[in-house]
Every structure is written in structure tokens, then in C-alpha cells.
Scaffold this motif. Structure first.
Motif, PDB file in Angstrom:
ATOM      1  N   VAL A   1     -74.073  80.817  57.276  1.00  0.00           N
ATOM      2  CA  VAL A   1     -74.369  81.592  58.561  1.00  0.00           C
ATOM      3  C   VAL A   1     -74.989  80.573  59.465  1.00  0.00           C
ATOM      4  CG1 VAL A   1     -75.977  83.172  59.291  1.00  0.00           C
ATOM      5  CG2 VAL A   1     -74.761  83.558  57.170  1.00  0.00           C
TER       6      VAL A   1
ATOM      7  N   LEU B   1     -71.495  85.672  59.334  1.00  0.00           N
ATOM      8  CA  LEU B   1     -72.122  86.446  60.137  1.00  0.00           C
ATOM      9  C   LEU B   1     -73.445  86.880  59.591  1.00  0.00           C
ATOM     10  CD1 LEU B   1     -71.857  87.771  63.053  1.00  0.00           C
ATOM     11  CD2 LEU B   1     -70.782  90.008  61.865  1.00  0.00           C
ATOM     12  N   ALA B   2     -73.253  87.530  58.688  1.00  0.00           N
ATOM     13  CA  ALA B   2     -74.569  88.039  57.893  1.00  0.00           C
ATOM     14  C   ALA B   2     -74.825  87.776  56.491  1.00  0.00           C
ATOM     15  CB  ALA B   2     -74.787  89.551  58.271  1.00  0.00           C
TER      16      ALA B   2
ATOM     17  N   CYS C   1     -80.077  86.750  61.660  1.00  0.00           N
ATOM     18  CA  CYS C   1     -78.887  87.419  61.325  1.00  0.00           C
ATOM     19  C   CYS C   1     -79.298  88.747  60.382  1.00  0.00           C
ATOM     20  CB  CYS C   1     -78.118  86.449  60.392  1.00  0.00           C
ATOM     21  SG  CYS C   1     -78.533  86.227  58.837  1.00  0.00           S
TER      22      CYS C   1
ATOM     23  N   HIS D   1     -81.782  95.339  62.166  1.00  0.00           N
ATOM     24  CA  HIS D   1     -80.897  94.283  61.642  1.00  0.00           C
ATOM     25  C   HIS D   1     -80.884  94.460  59.833  1.00  0.00           C
ATOM     26  CE1 HIS D   1     -82.066  92.177  65.690  1.00  0.00           C
ATOM     27  NE2 HIS D   1     -80.954  93.162  65.663  1.00  0.00           N
TER      28      HIS D   1
ATOM     29  N   TYR E   1     -75.359  93.500  65.092  1.00  0.00           N
ATOM     30  CA  TYR E   1     -74.662  92.093  64.759  1.00  0.00           C
ATOM     31  C   TYR E   1     -74.553  91.247  65.759  1.00  0.00           C
ATOM     32  CZ  TYR E   1     -73.235  94.290  60.205  1.00  0.00           C
ATOM     33  OH  TYR E   1     -73.213  95.168  59.050  1.00  0.00           O
TER      34      TYR E   1
ATOM     35  N   ASN F   1     -69.690  83.174  64.556  1.00  0.00           N
ATOM     36  CA  ASN F   1     -70.722  83.365  65.442  1.00  0.00           C
ATOM     37  C   ASN F   1     -70.112  82.772  67.072  1.00  0.00           C
ATOM     38  OD1 ASN F   1     -72.407  84.057  63.797  1.00  0.00           O
ATOM     39  ND2 ASN F   1     -73.416  82.427  63.335  1.00  0.00           N
TER      40      ASN F   1
END
Length: 296
Positions: free
Chosen positions: A118, A124-125, A159, A187, A271, A291
Motif C-alpha cells: 500500500v 489500495l487498501a 488507507c 474508512h 477509498y 494509488n
């Protein structure tokens, strides 16, 4: 489906070798799907049965590779979500002889490795959670420690942490744990949510009654299938065509605002991804980290 309507499945698994892989992506696209969040399959489904955290890198690399392949076929984009399935703790204890604390320590170190991806923009997460089945108090406490560590990493990296937990309509305690560690509960995404949830952001399974509840609430939500791409269970949990089909159904029911919420507004708020801007720009995104492909 309108060509300018993004359609995001927030939680799908893909297998590059043993199951349908890109055929499932093609089915999703054929019905109007545009964007995917692809969560790594449980490590043991990809042949990793280990107590060495470094061995889990292959799970993450496999997921990143298949996400790149999926992006080439999508009108929009796919992003990887990496981490540990909470059921791993039971396998480590029952099959590998770990204590709950030893299992938790291993899972936290695997999350640290996922966080590296990440941090450099290759994922992404993060994925974490706790068992959705009955466990003893020591395993439950250890699982919560793993999840709290994921929240600390999410706060450090800014994230999302996507959760696999027990079924519940009230996870405010979990949201408070995230908030205490500096991670906005917005989140924190509860995978396999029903239409009503207090605390984290719900990723609603595509049952019509659950979607109806979520749409009527006016609150942020996402949509998912939890398609597992398992050759022994084809179509489980829901097939890859389901999200676009349910978007059509929501349109027929007059829930245009809910479609915008689930596929444009919530992905952006939670996101930081822009599903409209990334629609139709796949060739420009090839070779960029996730990202860099958010479309902000």
C-alpha cells in the motif's frame, strides 16, 4: 446500462490458475460492470501454509498480477486489497500448533508486509477482521488485536481497512477502536454487510431486500458479490454478473441516487477513487500503481 454509469464490485476474489479468472471479469463487463476491488484469496487457497510471514508475499504478488490483467479488460479499473483472512488464526492454531498469541503475531507481521504494498502504491487498501464463527476467548482476543493492528497501519498509511467479521448491524465498538487509533470509521469497510449497519461503512451483499434498505437509508454504502472464484463452488458466494444486474434493478426501482452513492460518491469518499474519471482510461493507467490510478 448507461455507458457513463460506473459499476463497482467492492469485494471480489479472482484466481489466475484454478478457477475462472478473466472469464469471470468478462462476465462482469458483459453485463455492464466497470470497476473491481479484488481482495486476495485466503492464503491457503493459493497454496501458502506457512508460519513464515515472508511466504505470504506470493499471495500478494499473485493478486497484484491478476488485478493488472483484470484492468486491461475493464472499461474502468481494478485495485488490489491485501491482507489476512481472519480464519487464518484457526488454521495456525489447529494445524500448525501456534498459540493464539503466536498466531496473532504472525498475522500482524503479514499485515506489515501488505502495508508495504500500500505504501508504495501497489495496493489500495488492507484486509483484516475477526472470525465469523465461534471461537474461544483467547482466540477472540487475539483476533481483535490483529484487527486493531490493521487499524494502526491504516491510520499511518491513510488507507482503508476492509473487514471480514461476524454478521452484525452494530459494529460501533469496532468503529471506536479504529477512531481511537486515528483511522476514520468511514474508512473502515464491513464486507458482507446487510442493508443496515452502525459504525463502519457497509459493503452490502447484493440481496434485493438488503439493497432496498441501504438505498432507502440515504447513507454511504457500497455493493459487492464476494465472488470467490472457486472451481469446487462455481458462482459462490454470488456470481460476477450480480452487481451490474442489481444496478439495473435499482434503476428500474427508481433508486438513481443510490446508484450514484454506491458507485461514485462512496468509493470517492472512502477509498479516494474516482470511478467516473477512470472510466474509459484503462490504456493510460497500465503500468501505474493503484494509488496513481485513483483518478483524483
Amino acid at each position: 446500462m448507461d455507458d457513463d454509469t460506473p459499476v463497482l464490485d467492492n469485494h471480489m476474489h479472482l484466481d489466475p490458475d484454478a478457477a475462472r479468472g478473466m472469464d469471470a471479469v468478462d462476465d462482469f463487463v458483459q453485463l455492464g460492470g466497470t470497476h473491481l476491488l479484488v481482495v486476495n484469496k485466503p492464503s491457503w487457497h493459493l497454496g501458502v501454509e506457512s508460519t513464515d510471514p515472508e511466504d505470504f508475499r506470493s499471495v500478494f504478488e499473485t493478486t497484484i498480477d491478476i488485478v493488472a490483467d483484470a484492468t486491461e479488460r475493464l472499461p474502468g479499473c481494478a485495485w488490489p486489497i491485501l491482507g489476512v483472512h481472519p480464519g487464518l488464526i484457526s488454521r495456525l492454531i489447529d494445524d500448525r500448533g501456534c498459540s493464539p498469541d503466536e498466531a496473532a503475531d504472525l498475522m500482524q507481521r503479514v499485515l506489515d508486509i501488505a502495508a508495504e504494498y500500500v505504501e508504495r502504491g501497489d495496493a489500495l487498501a488492507l484486509k483484516s477482521g475477526r472470525p465469523h464463527y465461534e471461537v474461544d476467548d483467547a482466540v477472540w482476543a487475539a483476533s481483535n488485536d490483529v484487527m486493531k493492528h490493521a487499524f494502526e497501519l491504516g491510520a499511518d498509511l491513510d488507507c482503508v481497512v476492509q473487514l471480514h467479521t461476524e454478521a452484525s448491524e452494530d459494529l460501533t465498538e469496532i468503529a471506536d477502536w479504529a477512531d481511537d487509533r486515528g483511522l476514520d470509521p468511514l474508512h473502515v469497510v464491513k464486507h458482507y454487510a446487510s442493508g443496515r449497519l452502525a459504525g463502519p461503512t457497509p459493503s452490502v451483499m447484493c440481496k434485493k431486500d438488503w439493497l432496498d434498505t441501504a438505498a432507502e437509508s440515504g447513507d454511504p454504502f457500497l455493493m459487492e458479490t464476494d465472488y470467490i472464484d472457486d472451481p469446487d463452488r462455481p458462482g459462490a458466494v454470488m456470481g460476477p454478473k450480480t452487481v451490474p444486474r442489481r444496478v439495473r434493478w435499482l434503476r428500474e426501482e427508481g433508486y438513481d441516487d443510490a446508484i450514484e452513492t454506491a458507485h461514485v460518491e462512496t468509493p470517492n469518499r472512502v477509498y479516494g477513487i474516482d470511478t467516473r474519471r477512470t472510466l474509459g482510461e484503462a490504456t493510460e493507467r497500465v503500468g501505474s500503481g493503484p494509488n496513481e490510478k485513483k483518478g483524483l
